[in-house]
Design an enzyme around this catalytic site. Structure first.
Site, mmCIF file in Angstrom:
data_model
loop_
_atom_site.group_PDB
_atom_site.id
_atom_site.type_symbol
_atom_site.label_atom_id
_atom_site.label_comp_id
_atom_site.label_asym_id
_atom_site.label_seq_id
_atom_site.Cartn_x
_atom_site.Cartn_y
_atom_site.Cartn_z
ATOM 1 N N CYS A 17 28.163 -18.513 -12.492
ATOM 2 C CA CYS A 17 28.002 -18.147 -11.025
ATOM 3 C C CYS A 17 28.974 -19.206 -10.052
ATOM 4 C CB CYS A 17 26.655 -18.370 -10.317
ATOM 5 S SG CYS A 17 25.514 -16.881 -10.854
ATOM 6 N N GLN A 18 29.332 -20.233 -10.766
ATOM 7 C CA GLN A 18 30.398 -21.151 -10.166
ATOM 8 C C GLN A 18 31.745 -20.479 -9.956
ATOM 9 O OE1 GLN A 18 31.702 -24.991 -11.819
ATOM 10 N NE2 GLN A 18 30.857 -25.871 -9.951
ATOM 11 N N PRO A 20 33.973 -18.716 -19.899
ATOM 12 C CA PRO A 20 35.422 -19.129 -19.188
ATOM 13 C C PRO A 20 35.815 -20.354 -19.168
ATOM 14 C CG PRO A 20 34.107 -18.203 -17.674
ATOM 15 C CD PRO A 20 33.311 -17.976 -19.053
ATOM 16 N N GLY A 76 34.660 -24.720 -20.390
ATOM 17 C CA GLY A 76 34.245 -25.712 -21.537
ATOM 18 C C GLY A 76 32.841 -25.873 -21.500
ATOM 19 N N GLY A 77 32.393 -25.890 -20.099
ATOM 20 C CA GLY A 77 31.040 -26.257 -20.130
ATOM 21 C C GLY A 77 30.603 -25.856 -18.642
ATOM 22 N N GLU A 80 27.341 -26.893 -15.983
ATOM 23 C CA GLU A 80 26.262 -27.715 -15.771
ATOM 24 C C GLU A 80 25.041 -27.243 -15.445
ATOM 25 O OE1 GLU A 80 28.783 -28.143 -12.224
ATOM 26 O OE2 GLU A 80 29.033 -27.795 -14.181
ATOM 27 N N HIS A 106 30.301 -34.929 -20.357
ATOM 28 C CA HIS A 106 30.869 -34.407 -18.851
ATOM 29 C C HIS A 106 29.542 -33.659 -18.186
ATOM 30 C CE1 HIS A 106 33.689 -33.194 -15.745
ATOM 31 N NE2 HIS A 106 32.856 -31.974 -15.854
ATOM 32 N N GLU A 107 29.049 -32.748 -18.953
ATOM 33 C CA GLU A 107 27.875 -31.811 -18.234
ATOM 34 C C GLU A 107 26.681 -32.590 -18.198
ATOM 35 O OE1 GLU A 107 29.101 -29.259 -17.427
ATOM 36 O OE2 GLU A 107 30.860 -29.258 -18.529
ATOM 37 N N HIS A 163 26.780 -34.418 -14.805
ATOM 38 C CA HIS A 163 26.687 -33.640 -13.850
ATOM 39 C C HIS A 163 25.287 -33.417 -13.058
ATOM 40 C CE1 HIS A 163 30.165 -31.478 -12.475
ATOM 41 N NE2 HIS A 163 30.740 -31.131 -13.630
ATOM 42 N N GLU A 191 33.294 -32.997 -9.358
ATOM 43 C CA GLU A 191 34.430 -33.182 -10.512
ATOM 44 C C GLU A 191 34.602 -34.678 -10.508
ATOM 45 O OE1 GLU A 191 33.572 -31.392 -12.703
ATOM 46 O OE2 GLU A 191 32.915 -29.678 -12.004
ATOM 47 N N ASP A 219 38.000 -19.885 -6.610
ATOM 48 C CA ASP A 219 38.721 -19.580 -7.839
ATOM 49 C C ASP A 219 40.405 -19.861 -8.160
ATOM 50 O OD1 ASP A 219 36.348 -18.930 -8.825
ATOM 51 O OD2 ASP A 219 36.249 -16.582 -8.967
ATOM 52 N N TYR A 250 39.069 -33.034 -10.663
ATOM 53 C CA TYR A 250 38.699 -33.795 -11.909
ATOM 54 C C TYR A 250 39.389 -34.890 -12.253
ATOM 55 C CZ TYR A 250 36.566 -29.357 -13.450
ATOM 56 O OH TYR A 250 35.674 -28.172 -13.332
ATOM 57 N N ARG A 282 38.395 -18.857 -22.815
ATOM 58 C CA ARG A 282 38.259 -20.161 -22.104
ATOM 59 C C ARG A 282 39.542 -20.567 -21.069
ATOM 60 N NH1 ARG A 282 37.405 -26.277 -24.744
ATOM 61 N NH2 ARG A 282 37.327 -27.240 -22.772
ATOM 62 N N MET A 283 39.439 -20.568 -20.010
ATOM 63 C CA MET A 283 40.593 -20.434 -19.034
ATOM 64 C C MET A 283 41.305 -21.763 -19.431
ATOM 65 S SD MET A 283 39.339 -18.801 -15.545
ATOM 66 C CE MET A 283 38.455 -20.273 -14.915
#
Length: 685
Positions: A212-213, A336, A338-339, A341, A365-366, A369, A388, A446, A454, A638-639
């Site tokens: 959803c993010q 899409p 890495g993680g 949260e 990292h997650e 968050h 981030e 997006d 980050y 994964r983007m």
């Protein structure tokens, strides 16, 4: 009868008879547009309900027609440029989701019941965000009675969605208000990914997950899809008996074919998450498990075995962990990011499964968050660095406490290499998006997504930490900041206020005047000041990159320095630095083969290593290895990996046609956020 009233009457009729394509957008927004339609100046849709002067519907119907114009974006709201909702007038306090999962139709069907807090007297309407959602009914719930209310959905804005208007009875008072909306999602909802059995590891059962993010919750349920609004939620999900459902909440009750969830900590809409599949779990700690498909769950448990230590370390840095449970879900390769949260249930990419825990820092990292982003949240995505930048900053501290100060500094220096590459490629034509605080008036979140918030954000925080006297001084401020804004959504000025309030009466108060806020927040490009880091580990990778870029294959073959022992993280950083070299001598097949044999790259299971090697192969223009490059691109969506690979291939005339054909053949397996951005990268959109 007024024109507006007639149109409202028609909308009610159309909704009653399920003529949704003919329902009006909000008729009160443009009387001129309504009049134009009523005069029949456009292609007509006839109906029997509206009469006009001198014209009876009994002998001649009056034409009405819904335009298909897609409006360009501006600032959709005063609080959040990417959301129609009006949180200054009304906010969501609690939501109840009732979903039936339809794998055959690839849809969620059901309802959402929102408890709103109305902040303004005589509020005429509530605006919600939707995207390709089919609303079938809206009902006001009060005093045990149900009152149908009018609703209208606006024309879509590209990459943003639509506005759902709920009309309220006149005289609606301030305070609590309950509304239920019955609806179903689109089969191509941007926030949901449906996998058939063949696309899963087990090959026997389907799989569905959400992402959803930043603003894709609106494709999953009608909501105030802005991080400025936080709410608790309950959910009841009906699903196939043989499948397991998990959400970003605690399981309240579980029975075959139905699972109930409860999230008691307020969260923004983008943190509502769901996944359904043939899932099993393994314990990672007292309040932590890892979920995955059976074939990889034991491998996942081993890879992420340090999760409990990371969680304890983060709690020592940031304060009590309020979410009770911390589980991981290892996603299918089409995930899409890495993680993600999601509270109580972090989603992570399977590309982290390197076999040696070398990429498990993403979990740190997650975990971070849980405080920076989930507990204290950016008010809108123009201030995304508050989520981030703080999270990378805390993540590096977790790494530092577990692996040492040199690794902390090496990680932050490596991040700067990644940022430099991002500025050179992804943001080359949009340098304004390299600011720490961006303007999203005419750009969706997006499209603005990059490594800038980050890495530039975390570098700013490291600069501030050094300025005020180091971790012993700054970490107590960090805990104070997180406590001050817990459960709130904030902007950059709120962070600035917290910093000033904390230090203004201390011996560090003079340092406040040293900070050039405008320089840090609004300047383009790399961070204006690079803090002093321990460069001992980074110097090794810098020297290796210099050697490999400046020497011939023959010279390198006789050079003992290239065979020195380096860590996996140093290898990744070295390859990244080599990619960033403007000139590389003898970048040909022999040099690539020497590189691969020297560092045993061909047998590497590490996705970060393989990604960088493939980019060097592209740069060397080794067309005969194009198939293996595309194989890597198809192995995960994964983007972080897909976008640079496709951008590089798009800039290689000989390879671009094959890259485009490959992308078109697999784009339906990607989430919308991934395919959308790659289409733009390849110039297809």
């Amino acid at each position: 009868m007024s024109i507006a009233k007639r149109v409202q009457q028609w909308a009610t009729f159309a909704r009653t008879w399920h003529i949704y394509d003919c329902t009006w957008q909000n008729p009160f927004e443009s009387a001129k547009l309504i009049k134009t339609h009523l005069m029949g100046l456009h292609k007509p849709i006839y109906h029997p309900m509206i009469q006009t002067r001198g014209l009876s519907t009994l002998n001649r119907p009056l034409p009405i027609y819904q335009t298909q114009k897609r409006y360009i974006m501006g600032r959709l709201g005063t609080v959040d440029p990417s959301s129609y909702s009006q949180p200054d007038l009304v906010t969501t306090e609690h939501s109840v989701l009732n979903w039936k999962v339809d794998f055959a139709a690839t849809k969620l069907q059901g309802s959402v019941q929102h408890r709103f807090n109305v902040l303004s007297g005589n509020l005429e309407k509530i605006l919600l965000d939707v995207r390709d959602i089919n609303v079938t009914n809206a009902t006001l719930l009060a005093g045990g009675t149900e009152l149908p209310i009018n609703y209208f959905i606006s024309d879509p804005v590209d990459d943003i969605g639509q506005k759902l208007t709920l009309e309220l009875p006149s005289g609606t008072a301030k305070g609590s208000l309950n509304v239920r909306i019955d609806y179903e999602t689109s089969s191509s909802a941007s926030g949901l990914q449906w996998l058939n059995p063949a696309q899963t590891l087990g090959k026997e059962h389907p799989y569905m997950f959400s992402q959803c993010q930043a603003i894709h919750a609106r494709s999953v349920f009608p909501c105030q899809d802005t991080p400025s609004v936080k709410f608790t939620y309950d959910a009841t999900v009906e699903h196939p008996n043989e499948l397991t459902t998990v959400m970003s909440a605690l399981i309240a009750k579980k029975e075959p074919g139905k699972t109930q969830f409860k999230q008691e900590v307020p969260i923004p809409a983008y943190l509502v998450a769901i996944a359904i599949g043939r899932l099993v779990s393994r314990p990672l700690g007292e309040n932590s498990n890892v979920w995955a498909e059976e074939a990889i769950v034991d491998e996942c448990a081993e890879e992420f075995s340090e999760t409990a230590v990371m969680l304890k370390t983060a709690s020592e840095l940031c304060g009590p962990y309020v979410w009770k449970q911390y589980d991981l879900l290892v996603m299918p390769p089409s995930f899409p990011f890495g993680g993600m949260e999601n509270p109580c249930l972090t989603f992570v990419t399977p590309t982290l499964l390197a076999g040696d825990k070398s990429l498990a820092d993403v979990v740190a990292h997650e975990i971070a968050h849980s405080w920076t982003g989930n507990l204290v949240t950016n008010k809108n995505f123009e201030h995304f660095w508050l989520n981030e930048g703080f999270t990378v900053f805390v993540e590096s501290k977790i790494v530092g406490r577990m692996q040492g100060a040199k690794e902390l500094d090496f990680k932050m220096l490596s991040n700067l290499t990644d940022l430099q590459e991002c500025l050179r490629t992804q943001l080359e034509k949009t340098p304004e998006l390299s600011k720490l605080v961006v303007n999203l008036s005419d750009c969706g979140p997006d499209d603005a997504f990059s490594s800038v918030p980050y890495i530039k954000g975390s570098t700013f925080l490291r600069y501030l930490e050094d300025l005020f006297g180091g971790p012993s001084v700054f970490e107590p401020f960090l805990r104070d900041y997180l406590k001050r804004y817990a459960y709130k959504s904030i902007e950059t000025n709120d962070f600035k206020a917290a910093l000033y309030d904390y230090f203004k009466d201390t011996d560090k108060k003079d340092q406040l005047g040293v900070i050039d806020w405008d320089l840090w927040l609004t300047s383009e490009g790399m961070p204006p000041i690079i803090p002093k880091f321990d460069e001992s580990l980074s110097n090794v990778t810098k020297e290796l990159a210099n050697l490999w870029s400046s020497q011939t294959v023959a010279e390198l073959s006789d050079n003992k320095d290239i065979k020195q022992t380096i860590s996996i993280h140093q290898l990744i950083d070295f390859l990244g630095k080599l990619i960033e070299k403007k000139d590389i001598v003898d970048l040909n097949e022999r040099k690539i083969e020497l590189l691969e044999s020297t560092y045993n790259l061909k047998g590497s299971k590490n996705a970060e290593v393989r990604f960088r090697v493939n980019r060097l192969i592209i740069r060397a223009r080794l067309i005969k290895r194009l198939e293996e490059i595309l194989e890597f691109a198809n192995s995960n969506f994964r983007m972080k990996f897909c976008r640079p690979i496709y951008r590089d291939l798009g800039a290689w005339p000989e390879a671009k046609p094959a890259a485009v054909r490959n992308f078109v053949s697999v784009k339906d397996q990607m989430m919308a956020v991934c395919s959308h951005t790659i289409e733009k990268d390849l110039g297809l959109k």
